[in-house]
Design a protein around this motif. Structure first.
Motif, mmCIF file in Angstrom:
data_model
loop_
_atom_site.group_PDB
_atom_site.id
_atom_site.type_symbol
_atom_site.label_atom_id
_atom_site.label_comp_id
_atom_site.label_asym_id
_atom_site.label_seq_id
_atom_site.Cartn_x
_atom_site.Cartn_y
_atom_site.Cartn_z
ATOM 1 N N ALA A 102 9.082 52.080 3.327
ATOM 2 C CA ALA A 102 7.485 52.350 2.918
ATOM 3 C C ALA A 102 7.344 53.223 4.520
ATOM 4 C CB ALA A 102 6.778 50.914 2.750
ATOM 5 N N TYR A 103 6.048 53.455 4.337
ATOM 6 C CA TYR A 103 5.853 54.283 5.805
ATOM 7 C C TYR A 103 5.168 53.152 6.576
ATOM 8 C CZ TYR A 103 3.507 57.210 8.849
ATOM 9 O OH TYR A 103 2.878 58.346 10.099
ATOM 10 N N LEU A 140 8.032 58.804 1.084
ATOM 11 C CA LEU A 140 7.105 58.173 1.552
ATOM 12 C C LEU A 140 6.646 58.553 2.950
ATOM 13 C CD1 LEU A 140 7.479 54.665 -0.285
ATOM 14 C CD2 LEU A 140 5.831 56.720 -0.788
ATOM 15 N N LYS A 186 9.023 52.730 -6.936
ATOM 16 C CA LYS A 186 8.623 53.534 -6.106
ATOM 17 C C LYS A 186 7.178 54.286 -6.623
ATOM 18 C CE LYS A 186 11.496 53.130 -2.873
ATOM 19 N NZ LYS A 186 11.246 52.865 -1.391
ATOM 20 N N ASN A 533 1.967 54.401 0.855
ATOM 21 C CA ASN A 533 2.811 53.685 -0.062
ATOM 22 C C ASN A 533 2.272 52.995 -1.481
ATOM 23 O OD1 ASN A 533 4.966 53.822 1.994
ATOM 24 N ND2 ASN A 533 3.495 52.385 3.109
#
Length: 652
Positions: A102-103, A140, A186, A533
């Motif tokens: 994720a970010y 992402l 995702k 995300n």
């Protein structure tokens, strides 16, 4: 004494020369050249707001290939060097984020000032605790970076994204434990089950498509004029991964939009520090040289010194020192013989009229900046040395490497600039300033040559901007009109070449993005970042094409469609209580109508006369005239029932 850097600038009478040489303009990068050259120095110097976001891979392999965290020290070095660009008129802001499954925002955008500089550099240490993710999800990661850079691009800005990774796109299949921690889907591939190998492969393919398709994540960053610096550690990377990371910066196999980027691979983990620190010096636009010396044991020593000779005036200089063992201290000796010792920890002190700032990046690296309080650095020989106070290297003295950055004696500063509107006059005023930001004295140079040009973003065509000296010491354009054929976005390039009485010359340059709508930017107000995300919007609207300019367009289309459906429902609902008035033999689109508040309808007939009609029992708000078969007010809605013969007027 080794490799002295000499800058001789004796004072001389100024003879101003305005040079508008076509060869200068020919050296300005065209649209095609921009794909190969990020022009980081001119971009940063010409901006009101410089925003640099460091996007760091958080996958487990990063700690395996770089267990001593060279990447952390390199990012700290780059941030510390960027801090040196901040002035009263130029804001430098930096951010650090991670991406894995994720970010992850690590250090939100922070303006670099003398008060925040040390704390911001120290905050980068948080990267050390974030190297346990399961993926390298560039989809992402890049989407999150673009969201955080929103509002930091456009005229008067220089936005930079530095990607630090050891791989290409990697999505791993989850076991029960990792599925619970990292999730099983995702947002860009909601149907891919990541608990299976085939599902992970499906998601990786979707991630590549998300990043590299036309108008995908990468193209949108490029369209936003974000300069992408790809800094991978290539020792353990496959050829495909190396090709992908190179394409992030230079284009070709990923995305279609022309990009402005640089590819700075590190062939080994130890080189990561040099690659990232080198990025920092590139942005500052300094002249860089590397000098090595022995680490002195116990006391300062002649064979351990390197030097910078300033026989006159220089803007400022910095030295990035790296050594093999901790516990080393750095000594600076000024031309007047005064010394300062810099131990571990951030230190700010003064010597010979200059402020010395030392930022320790690790226990084996320090960046030292020498900046004059006013005017120029004191003339003469400045010396730097490294000392091991324990003497453990006696008889086998290790070496220290100094990367020395010397800044031009004068830099260009934009005093005022107008919008770049085709067909309209263009106004520009610039000044030459010294290392402290003060105007250069009149007797600094024997000659000064300035050249400026506007370059059309779409065609690469250029037009010269003539600059003339003013009584206040600045240089101002004549206000000539921009060609009408120019597009509404362009790039301003200003170059200055100075010559001293002894013939020593120096050149500096800046670039600035302009548009017909804006010439500068106000630093954005911090807002809550968009969560890249989140799965809700991405999955539901994944059927939509990706839009980049303007970014609100797809939502406007969706909103318009919703209004149309709502209007249809309201018309159907209100038709039972609407009065219908037939307009025999008249096409609705040909009707000119004025609706008055008392319910009177003035209708223009085909023969030129006006017919007054009344609709009883309803109350209308005045809306003026219309030539349409569909229009509305705040209190009533009017629309076509039969497009050929009638209008329905229904109370709202």
């Amino acid at each position: 004494m080794k490799n002295l850097i000499a800058l001789r600038r004796p004072a001389a009478r100024v003879v101003v020369a305005i040079l508008l040489a076509l060869t200068w303009i020919a050296s300005t990068p065209t649209v095609a050249d921009a794909q190969r050259d990020a022009d980081l120095g001119p971009c940063a110097v010409g901006a009101d707001l410089v925003s640099a976001l460091f996007l760091v891979d958080e996958s487990t392999s990063m700690s395996e290939v770089d267990p001593v965290y060279n990447r952390v020290s390199g990012i700290k070095a780059a941030i510390d060097q960027l801090a040196g660009l901040a002035t009263e008129t130029r804001t430098i802001a930096v951010s650090v984020a991670g991406f894995g499954h994720a970010y992850d925002s690590i250090v939100p955008f922070t303006d670099l000032t003398p008060e925040t500089r040390a704390d911001t550099v120290a905050a980068v240490e948080a990267i050390r605790t974030r190297a346990g993710s399961i993926d390298s999800d560039f989809a992402l990661g890049l989407a999150g970076a673009r969201a955080d850079l929103a509002g930091r691009t456009g005229p008067g800005t220089c936005a930079i994204l530095v990607v630090v990774t050891d791989s290409g796109i990697e999505i791993e299949a989850r076991d029960d434990a990792s599925a619970e921690t990292f999730g099983t889907t995702k947002p860009y591939a909601p149907d891919a089950n990541l608990t299976t190998a085939s599902g992970a492969e499906q998601a990786a393919t979707a991630a590549f498509e998300q990043v590299c398709r036309a108008d995908g994540d990468l193209d949108q960053l490029r369209t936003d004029d974000v300069r992408i610096i790809s800094a991978p550690m290539t020792a353990t990377m496959s050829l495909d991964a190396q090709s992908f990371t190179q394409a992030l910066a230079n284009g070709g196999t990923c995305g279609e939009a022309a990009g402005k980027g640089s590819y700075i691979p590190a062939p080994s983990p130890a080189e990561w520090f040099n690659a990232l620190a080198g990025f920092g010096t590139t942005v500052t636009g300094a002249d860089v040289s590397t000098q090595t010396a022995l680490v002195c044991q116990l006391i300062d020593c002649e064979q351990g010194r390197v030097g910078v000779e300033a026989d006159g005036q220089i803007g400022r200089f910095s030295a990035l020192a790296s050594f093999q063992t901790p516990g080393i201290k750095v000594v600076i000796t000024a031309p007047d013989g005064s010394q300062v010792e810099l131990d571990a920890g951030a230190t700010t002190t003064q010597v010979a009229g200059s402020v010395v700032t030392a930022t320790w990046l690790s226990d084996t690296a320090v960046n030292v900046e020498v900046r004059p309080q006013t005017g120029s650095v004191a003339p003469g020989l400045w010396q730097l040395s490294a000392i091991d106070p324990t003497g453990t290297g006696l008889g086998n003295e290790p070496q220290v490497e100094f990367e020395i950055s010397v800044f031009p004696p004068a830099q260009i500063e934009i005093v005022a600039v107008s919008t770049a509107t085709p067909g309209e006059p263009f106004d520009l005023e610039v000044a030459l300033v010294d290392g402290s930001g003060a105007p250069m004295p009149e007797d600094a140079f024997s000659s000064v040559a300035l050249a400026a040009a506007l370059i059309d973003d779409q065609t690469g065509d250029s037009v010269l901007v003539e600059l003339s000296p003013t009584e206040t010491g600045t240089y101002r354009s004549s206000g000539a009109a921009i060609p009408s054929a120019f597009s509404r976005t362009s790039e301003l390039t200003v170059s200055a070449q100075t010559v001293t009485a002894d013939g020593t010359s120096a050149r500096t340059q800046l670039r600035r993005s302009l548009s017909a709508d804006s010439a500068g930017v106000t630093p954005p107000t911090p807002t809550e970042p968009t969560d890249p995300n989140a799965e809700s919007d991405e999955g539901f609207f994944s059927f939509l094409p990706s839009f980049s300019t303007p970014s609100w367009l797809p939502w406007a289309v969706i909103g318009l469609a919703g209004l149309i459906l709502l209007g249809w429902a309201v018309r159907r609902w209100s038709s039972a209580r609407s009065a219908t008035f037939a307009l025999e033999g008249v096409q609705a689109a040909e009707i000119g109508v004025v609706i008055r508040s008392n319910g009177q309808i003035d209708r223009a007939e085909p023969d030129g006369t006006t017919r007054q009609l009344y609709l009883r029992g309803t109350d209308f708000s005045p809306v003026g005239s219309a030539e349409s078969d569909s229009f509305a007010t705040d209190r009533a809605r009017y629309s076509t029932v039969d497009r050929s013969t009638a209008l329905a007027f229904g109370a709202g």
